[in-house]
Structure formats: structure tokens, C-alpha cells
Design an enzyme around this catalytic site. Structure first.
Site, PDB file in Angstrom:
ATOM      1  N   ASP A   1     -32.006   4.901   0.624  1.00  0.00           N
ATOM      2  CA  ASP A   1     -30.789   4.894   1.443  1.00  0.00           C
ATOM      3  C   ASP A   1     -30.313   6.303   1.753  1.00  0.00           C
ATOM      4  OD1 ASP A   1     -30.723   2.109   1.262  1.00  0.00           O
ATOM      5  OD2 ASP A   1     -29.520   2.166  -0.580  1.00  0.00           O
TER       6      ASP A   1
ATOM      7  N   SER B   1     -30.402  23.715   0.612  1.00  0.00           N
ATOM      8  CA  SER B   1     -31.281  24.876   0.772  1.00  0.00           C
ATOM      9  C   SER B   1     -31.023  25.947  -0.280  1.00  0.00           C
ATOM     10  CB  SER B   1     -31.088  25.480   2.170  1.00  0.00           C
ATOM     11  OG  SER B   1     -31.830  26.676   2.297  1.00  0.00           O
ATOM     12  N   ASN B   2     -32.083  26.599  -0.719  1.00  0.00           N
ATOM     13  CA  ASN B   2     -31.963  27.745  -1.616  1.00  0.00           C
ATOM     14  C   ASN B   2     -31.681  29.049  -0.867  1.00  0.00           C
ATOM     15  OD1 ASN B   2     -32.129  26.649  -4.151  1.00  0.00           O
ATOM     16  ND2 ASN B   2     -34.235  27.255  -4.555  1.00  0.00           N
ATOM     17  N   ASN B   3     -31.681  28.998   0.435  1.00  0.00           N
ATOM     18  CA  ASN B   3     -31.398  30.201   1.231  1.00  0.00           C
ATOM     19  C   ASN B   3     -29.931  30.582   1.055  1.00  0.00           C
ATOM     20  OD1 ASN B   3     -30.907  32.127   3.228  1.00  0.00           O
ATOM     21  ND2 ASN B   3     -32.320  31.184   4.673  1.00  0.00           N
TER      22      ASN B   3
ATOM     23  N   LYS C   1     -31.815  25.171  -6.600  1.00  0.00           N
ATOM     24  CA  LYS C   1     -32.908  24.275  -6.986  1.00  0.00           C
ATOM     25  C   LYS C   1     -33.928  25.043  -7.826  1.00  0.00           C
ATOM     26  CE  LYS C   1     -33.750  23.684  -2.661  1.00  0.00           C
ATOM     27  NZ  LYS C   1     -34.422  23.353  -1.385  1.00  0.00           N
TER      28      LYS C   1
ATOM     29  N   ASP D   1     -40.727  21.398   0.786  1.00  0.00           N
ATOM     30  CA  ASP D   1     -42.047  21.989   1.017  1.00  0.00           C
ATOM     31  C   ASP D   1     -42.553  22.804  -0.173  1.00  0.00           C
ATOM     32  OD1 ASP D   1     -40.048  24.068   1.515  1.00  0.00           O
ATOM     33  OD2 ASP D   1     -41.722  25.274   2.258  1.00  0.00           O
TER      34      ASP D   1
END
Length: 298
Positions: free
Chosen positions: A19, A57-59, A220, A245
């Protein structure tokens, strides 16, 4: 054993299992400034199917607003409350967990995304995008740069203007054992423009090596990132899937967070041979050539 999704009926079966979908961005939705083929259609399919979508995101170079603009520029729908970059989770940690006193500030080895998120939660900071620090070290610096009791934490992220002067300052502040050593993430590289370059983890390593200190990592695959997400939204983790990715951050994050599934796309960092080999340390539940393939459901 990872299941490769290759056929329309597999795509539909996979989508029906969950979900909630949480997406990494770089290497998943786009590569550099170029959107990956079919991603827009996949995101539209998820929305029209009633799925809940989040971007994680880790950015650390971008704030939530910055990410919203970039996602929307690729014609992908995204609301501010659906976006969780590591700069945001780091600011939440400093404010709510570290509880930095009002008379303390954060020295930022990083960029504007971190500064924006610290500003949002009312935490004072120094360093960061200060243009006066983008220069060579001189003798006055070596005489004057020393531990500063007003610096309560050193927060390291991606810094494309890193200098030896910034390292000297951060090193001196970290000589104080009461000064927290924080990393937005520990990614060794980041994918862009069809290749790889050093990531945030590489930027921070000189401080890890020189100080001998072990930093607290906030992005992360660590729990602090998920805590920042669930502070804003509640969902059944067993009905959620993380799409990324990179095995050691995205897929490991799904496992650490107790999510129901993980999907690795082969358009970014990690490739098939890395998790198909015997005794691979991290294995996704599913993998697919590209996120855009999911739009090709039966």
C-alpha cells in the site's frame, strides 16, 4: 533469493502486495538532472491505484523544498510532507533527540540543505555555505582555530566546497568530548551523470580518521531516518516497500526498518552480481532493470 521482475503479471502481483512505496531519488527517479525513462508513468500509476508515496534520500545538499521543486520539475507529483531528505532527519535529531541547548550551535560541514532544515527547527549554525571559509589556511588560522564551547555539534554532509580550513575547524571542535559528531549519511559515492563521485561518507572520513571518533549516522540505513518519517506519518510497515539503487543503504534500510519488502533498481549504484553471489551480505526481495518497467503492467 531475490526475485527478478520481468513480466507484466509479475509487476501487477508485486504492486498488489503493498500500500505504501518509499523511494530513493538519485539513481532511481533520475540520474543527474535527467529523468529515467518511464518513471513518470510509474508514479502516476501508483497514485491512480491509491498507493501512498514517499521520497527518502540521503542527499543532504537539498532541503525538503529543494527536493519538491526537483521532483515536480520532472513532472512527478510530490507534497512537502511526503519528502524526507537526510538534512531533514538530521535537523529533527539535533532538535528533538540531541536537544541542543539554545546557547549552542552546530558547525556544518555541508551545504544549504542542512542549513535550511536547521533554520526550520530553530537551531543556530555556523560554517556551511559561509563563503569566507572557501580559502586556503593561513598562519593566523593555525593560531586561532581552537575548540569552541559554543559549538555543541559538528554535522557533516555532502560539501562540494570542502576546504582544509573547514576540516581544521571541525577537528578542533571535536576535541571537546561533549561536542557531538554527526553524519547525515555514510554513502561512499553518489551516482550522477552516468558515473560515480565521492559521497558524504568520503567527505567525513578525514575527520573520522584524524579524531579517532565514531560519528552518529542519521540517514539510511539507520533508525533515525525512519523515526523522522513516522513522526510525520503513520503506516503499516509490513505493507510498505522501499525502492532504491544501493544495497548497503536502501535495501538495508528496508530490513532495519522492518518493512514488508524491498525493490532494487539496476539504474544506479548496485548491480546484479553483488547480491546474486554466494553469501551476499544484503539481498533485496525483488529487483528490476528500471523503475519505469513497472508501468508496463498487464
Amino acid at each position: 533469493m531475490a526475485v527478478k521482475l520481468e513480466k507484466p503479471d509479475q509487476y501487477q502481483e508485486f504492486l498488489d502486495k503493498f500500500d505504501v512505496f518509499l523511494f530513493d531519488c538519485d539513481g532511481v527517479l533520475w540520474n543527474g538532472n535527467e529523468p529515467l525513462p518511464g518513471v513518470k508513468k510509474t508514479m502516476e500509476l501508483l497514485r491512480s491505484s491509491g498507493k501512498h508515496v514517499f521520497f527518502v534520500s540521503n542527499n543532504s545538499t537539498k532541503s525538503r523544498e529543494d527536493y519538491k521543486k526537483k521532483i515536480n520539475a520532472h513532472e512527478i507529483e510530490a507534497k512537502l510532507e511526503e519528502i524526507y531528505p537526510s538534512a531533514y532527519s538530521s535537523a529533527i535529531y539535533v532538535k528533538k533527540v540531541l536537544k541542543l541547548p539554545e546557547d549552542k550551535k552546530v558547525f556544518v560541514l555541508g551545504e544549504g540543505g542542512i542549513e535550511s532544515e536547521l533554520d526550520r527547527v530553530g537551531v543556530k549554525h555556523t560554517g556551511g555555505t559561509d563563503a569566507s571559509l572557501r580559502r586556503a589556511v593561513n598562519s593566523d588560522d593555525l593560531n586561532n582555530v581552537r575548540p569552541d564551547p559554543s559549538v555543541g555539534a559538528v554535522l557533516c554532509g555532502m560539501d562540494r566546497h570542502v576546504t582544509y580550513l573547514k576540516y581544521c575547524m571541525a577537528y578542533q571542535y571535536l576535541q571537546d568530548p561533549n561536542c557531538a559528531f554527526l553524519l547525515t549519511n555514510q554513502d561512499s559515492t553518489f551516482p550522477t551523470n552516468g558515473t560515480f563521485f565521492p559521497g558524504s561518507g568520503s567527505i567525513s572520513y578525514p575527520l573520522i580518521f584524524s579524531t579517532g571518533r565514531t560519528p552518529k549516522v542519521l540517514g539510511k540505513p539507520n533508525d533515525e531516518m525512519m523515526e523522522a518519517i513516522v513522526a510525520g506519518v503513520n503506516f503499516d510497515r509490513k505493507k510498505a516497500c522501499f525502492v532504491g539503487d544501493r544495497l548497503n543503504t536502501d535495501i538495508q534500510f528496508a530490513k532495519n526498518s522492518g518493512l514488508g519488502g524491498s525493490l532494487l533498481v539496476l539504474t544506479g549504484v548496485s548491480q546484479e552480481n553483488e547480491f546474486l553471489e554466494k553469501d551476499a551480505p544484503v539481498v533485496p526481495d525483488y529487483y528490476i532493470n528500471s523503475l519505469g518497467d513497472l508501468a508496463k503492467v498487464a
